[in-house]
Design an enzyme around this catalytic site. Structure first.
Site, PDB file in Angstrom:
ATOM      1  NE  ARG A  92      -2.139   0.679   3.514  1.00 26.25           N
ATOM      2  CZ  ARG A  92      -3.238   1.199   2.956  1.00 26.25           C
ATOM      3  NH1 ARG A  92      -4.001   0.440   2.219  1.00 26.25           N
ATOM      4  NH2 ARG A  92      -3.550   2.458   3.109  1.00 26.25           N
ATOM      5  CB  CYS A 116      -4.578  -3.017   4.794  1.00 26.88           C
ATOM      6  SG  CYS A 116      -3.195  -3.370   5.881  1.00 26.88           S
ATOM      7  NE  ARG A 121      -2.610   1.048   6.780  1.00 23.81           N
ATOM      8  CZ  ARG A 121      -1.360   0.626   6.638  1.00 23.81           C
ATOM      9  NH1 ARG A 121      -1.106  -0.656   6.546  1.00 23.81           N
ATOM     10  NH2 ARG A 121      -0.373   1.495   6.568  1.00 23.81           N
ATOM     11  N   PRO A 122      -7.866   4.103   4.620  1.00 30.93           N
ATOM     12  CG  PRO A 122      -9.241   5.792   5.418  1.00 30.93           C
ATOM     13  CD  PRO A 122      -8.588   4.504   5.823  1.00 30.93           C
ATOM     14  CB  VAL A 123      -5.319   7.059   0.327  1.00 27.97           C
ATOM     15  CG1 VAL A 123      -4.381   5.932   0.728  1.00 27.97           C
ATOM     16  CG2 VAL A 123      -6.199   6.655  -0.852  1.00 27.97           C
ATOM     17  CG  ASP A 124     -10.001   9.993   3.843  1.00 30.29           C
ATOM     18  OD1 ASP A 124      -9.267   9.056   4.233  1.00 30.29           O
ATOM     19  OD2 ASP A 124     -10.531  10.799   4.620  1.00 30.29           O
ATOM     20  CB  ILE A 326      -3.179   3.462  15.118  1.00 32.62           C
ATOM     21  CG1 ILE A 326      -2.343   4.200  16.157  1.00 32.62           C
ATOM     22  CG2 ILE A 326      -2.926   3.966  13.696  1.00 32.62           C
ATOM     23  CD1 ILE A 326      -2.241   5.682  15.999  1.00 32.62           C
ATOM     24  NE  ARG A 396       4.156  -6.406   3.059  1.00 33.69           N
ATOM     25  CZ  ARG A 396       3.017  -5.738   2.899  1.00 33.69           C
ATOM     26  NH1 ARG A 396       1.866  -6.320   3.122  1.00 33.69           N
ATOM     27  NH2 ARG A 396       3.027  -4.466   2.536  1.00 33.69           N
TER      28      ARG A 396
HETATM   29  C1  EPZ Z   1       2.532   4.162   8.491  1.00 32.81           C
HETATM   30  O1  EPZ Z   1       1.386   3.770   7.790  1.00 32.81           O
HETATM   31  C2  EPZ Z   1       3.412   2.936   8.547  1.00 32.81           C
HETATM   32  N1  EPZ Z   1       3.735   2.491   7.188  1.00 32.81           N
HETATM   33  C3  EPZ Z   1       2.686   1.815   9.299  1.00 32.81           C
HETATM   34  O2  EPZ Z   1       3.603   0.730   9.422  1.00 32.81           O
HETATM   35  C4  EPZ Z   1       2.333   2.322  10.698  1.00 32.81           C
HETATM   36  O3  EPZ Z   1       1.624   1.320  11.388  1.00 32.81           O
HETATM   37  C5  EPZ Z   1       1.453   3.583  10.570  1.00 32.81           C
HETATM   38  O4  EPZ Z   1       2.180   4.590   9.818  1.00 32.81           O
HETATM   39  C6  EPZ Z   1       1.123   4.176  11.936  1.00 32.81           C
HETATM   40  O5  EPZ Z   1       2.297   4.505  12.599  1.00 32.81           O
HETATM   41  C7  EPZ Z   1       4.648   3.175   6.484  1.00 32.81           C
HETATM   42  O6  EPZ Z   1       5.198   4.168   6.943  1.00 32.81           O
HETATM   43  C8  EPZ Z   1       4.946   2.663   5.103  1.00 32.81           C
HETATM   44  P1  EPZ Z   1      -2.238   5.132   7.815  1.00 32.81           P
HETATM   45  P2  EPZ Z   1       0.367   4.874   7.227  1.00 32.81           P
HETATM   46  O7  EPZ Z   1      -2.794   4.147   6.875  1.00 32.81           O
HETATM   47  O8  EPZ Z   1       0.888   6.231   7.376  1.00 32.81           O
HETATM   48  C9  EPZ Z   1      -6.127   6.898   9.067  1.00 32.81           C
HETATM   49  C10 EPZ Z   1       4.292  -1.497   9.394  1.00 32.81           C
HETATM   50  O9  EPZ Z   1       3.954  -2.456  10.101  1.00 32.81           O
HETATM   51  N2  EPZ Z   1      -6.080   7.521   7.725  1.00 32.81           N
HETATM   52  O10 EPZ Z   1      -2.135   6.527   7.369  1.00 32.81           O
HETATM   53  O11 EPZ Z   1      -0.029   4.457   5.857  1.00 32.81           O
HETATM   54  C11 EPZ Z   1      -6.102   5.380   9.014  1.00 32.81           C
HETATM   55  O12 EPZ Z   1      -7.393   4.855   8.909  1.00 32.81           O
HETATM   56  C12 EPZ Z   1       3.247  -0.544   8.864  1.00 32.81           C
HETATM   57  O13 EPZ Z   1       5.478  -1.216   9.085  1.00 32.81           O
HETATM   58  C13 EPZ Z   1      -7.227   8.124   7.227  1.00 32.81           C
HETATM   59  O14 EPZ Z   1      -8.278   8.137   7.873  1.00 32.81           O
HETATM   60  O15 EPZ Z   1      -0.806   4.694   8.237  1.00 32.81           O
HETATM   61  C14 EPZ Z   1      -5.437   5.031  10.346  1.00 32.81           C
HETATM   62  O16 EPZ Z   1      -6.413   5.072  11.367  1.00 32.81           O
HETATM   63  C15 EPZ Z   1       1.836  -0.994   9.205  1.00 32.81           C
HETATM   64  N3  EPZ Z   1      -7.177   8.727   6.001  1.00 32.81           N
HETATM   65  C16 EPZ Z   1      -4.466   6.188  10.581  1.00 32.81           C
HETATM   66  O17 EPZ Z   1      -4.905   7.242   9.739  1.00 32.81           O
HETATM   67  C17 EPZ Z   1      -6.023   8.749   5.253  1.00 32.81           C
HETATM   68  O18 EPZ Z   1      -6.021   9.335   4.151  1.00 32.81           O
HETATM   69  C18 EPZ Z   1      -3.023   5.851  10.202  1.00 32.81           C
HETATM   70  O19 EPZ Z   1      -3.093   4.975   9.130  1.00 32.81           O
HETATM   71  C19 EPZ Z   1      -4.878   8.125   5.772  1.00 32.81           C
HETATM   72  C20 EPZ Z   1      -4.927   7.515   7.001  1.00 32.81           C
END
Ligand code: EPZ
Length: 420
Positions: A92, A116, A121-124, A326, A396
């Site tokens: 992702r 996932c 884990r949205p990207v909004d 989280i 991974r």
């Molecule tokens: C990073 O993911 C890490 N991955 C993750 O590590 C880590 O668990 C996470 O940060 C939290 O520390 C990388 O850096 C590559 P998110 P990230 O999906 O930033 C919400 C590992 O094990 N959110 O942004 O992609 C989401 O739902 C991985 O190495 C939105 O609502 O985390 C969640 O609750 C797993 N909208 C929170 O934010 C969005 O557009 C964080 O999730 C983006 C996220």
């Protein structure tokens, strides 16, 4: 699918070198899309996720040369700003190409990351931030289709702290016209590492490491050479494995200051910890008290260390509570730990762990990256043989984990099973 076979009960002893950080390497490799000059990275971990991203960048036309010591990337020729579902669905963090493609080439077609295991884990917030900077974005047949003549600086408030969201928008902002302010930005050390590399390339960034990051757009960026920071989650994983097995381990080539929350919790669980500039030594002062914890964005306790501590708590003296704030589904290791004899009840986003005198080896299944690490630690603790299935999850994010653990005295082997 490969399996790991572990005969537990051996206290880990000796020295282990920590690899470069997966979660720093992934955004850093994407910076090649921001400049026509050569980017050179050292201390890049040899991980499945890193290799997947390199495949994606190469599929766009990035020229990549790598040897044992370094990786060189160049996107000076024509780049196809397209990231296919086939590649994005397996990793992702591929969404991190979106901001760089849009700000340098004015267009991008990037697959929406699929589901996932640990959460929706949205990207909004990535999309909303880019739209605030003037991007036109449509979702078409599962793809983010984005265009922008020239991104404009904007003030962007992110409702939720998102590490990759902060990284994507920071990379988009460095070549935008004007100033961008990211509010409620992620403070993780990997965000700081990315900002430092961008600054070395000529970007103008302030406030990285705090929750307000200000980026003043520039017209172009140069290449640079950069060394990936040590992996703080691999560090934490080996620290917990040493503590849980009652061992004495020296971790080298790592930094203690990005792990305060984890080190405090290990001390609370009765570990003795000595740190230097680039090493951490851990041993247990006496019985493992276990420790309750609640995950939250940096600098609070990292969600990526939650599963590992739960394995240690499973055999602690007393009852502990682990709360995950989280991700909505990051307790999949619980049912597997129960198969090894752990006494864990889940209530909403909290797990209550009642320490048991011992775990007994069994066959268990890895479900996601950090859950796999939890099962490895549990296998190292358990009496008898533990077989962990589907360890592609582990590959991974951990480089040569079975070699590193064997060198610390663990009885652990990889069993290659036929592909059915
Ligand atoms: C990073 O993911 C890490 N991955 C993750 O590590 C880590 O668990 C996470 O940060 C939290 O520390 C990388 O850096 C590559 P998110 P990230 O999906 O930033 C919400 C590992 O094990 N959110 O942004 O992609 C989401 O739902 C991985 O190495 C939105 O609502 O985390 C969640 O609750 C797993 N909208 C929170 O934010 C969005 O557009 C964080 O999730 C983006 C996220």
């Amino acid at each position: 699918m490969d399996q790991l076979v572990i005969s537990g009960g051996v206290p880990l002893q000796g020295k282990v070198s920590i690899s470069g950080a997966k979660n720093a390497a992934l955004p850093l490799l994407c910076t090649t899309l921001l400049t026509s000059q050569v980017m050179t990275f050292t201390n890049v971990p040899n991980l499945k996720d890193v290799n997947t991203l390199l495949k994606l960048l190469a599929s766009m036309g990035v020229v990549i040369e790598q040897d044992q010591k370094q990786i060189q990337l160049s996107s000076s020729q024509s780049i196809a700003p397209f990231a296919s579902y086939d590649l994005v669905k397996t990793m992702r963090a591929s969404v991190l190409v979106l901001g760089p493609l849009l700000t340098r080439f004015g267009e991008a077609k990037v697959s929406l990351p699929g589901g996932c295991a640990i959460g929706e884990r949205p990207v909004d917030l990535h999309i909303k931030g880019l739209q605030a900077m003037g991007a036109e974005i449509e979702i078409e047949q599962g793809y983010i289709v984005a265009h922008a003549k020239k991104l404009k600086g904007a003030r962007i408030f992110m409702d939720t702290v998102t590490v990759t969201g902060t990284e994507n928008l920071m990379m988009a902002a460095v070549l935008a016209e004007g100033t961008t302010v990211l509010e409620n930005a992620a403070r993780e050390p990997e965000v700081v590492d990315l900002a430092q590399c961008l600054i070395n390339m000529g970007a103008k960034i302030k406030g990285h490491g705090s929750d307000v990051i200000t980026i003043e757009g520039v017209t172009q960026l140069g290449g640079t050479a950069y060394s990936i920071m040590p992996d703080r989650i691999e560090t934490g994983t080996f620290l917990v494995a040493a503590a849980a097995t009652g061992g004495d381990v020296l971790l080298q080539g790592t930094r203690a200051h990005s792990l305060d929350a984890v080190l405090d919790k290990l001390a609370e669980a009765n570990a003795l910890i000595d740190v230097t500039e680039d090493s951490i030594r851990i041993r247990m002062k006496g019985v493992n008290h276990g420790v309750s914890l609640r995950t939250a964005p940096y600098p609070a306790f990292p969600t990526d260390m939650q599963a590992q501590f739960m394995a240690m708590n499973a055999v602690a003296h007393g009852t502990t509570v682990v709360t995950e704030t989280i991700f909505e589904n990051r307790f999949m290791h619980v049912q597997e730990l129960r198969r090894l004899g752990a006494n864990i009840e889940v209530e909403g986003n909290s797990a209550i762990i009642r320490g048991v005198p011992k775990l007994d080896g069994a066959t268990v299944m890895a479900t996601d990256l950090r859950a796999s690490a939890s099962l490895v630690i549990a296998g190292l603790i358990a009496h008898g043989e533990t077989v962990i299935d589907r360890i592609y999850h582990l590959d991974r994010g951990y480089e040569c984990i079975e070699e590193k653990l064997s060198n610390l005295g663990a009885n652990i082997k990889r069993r290659v099973t036929e592909v059915h």
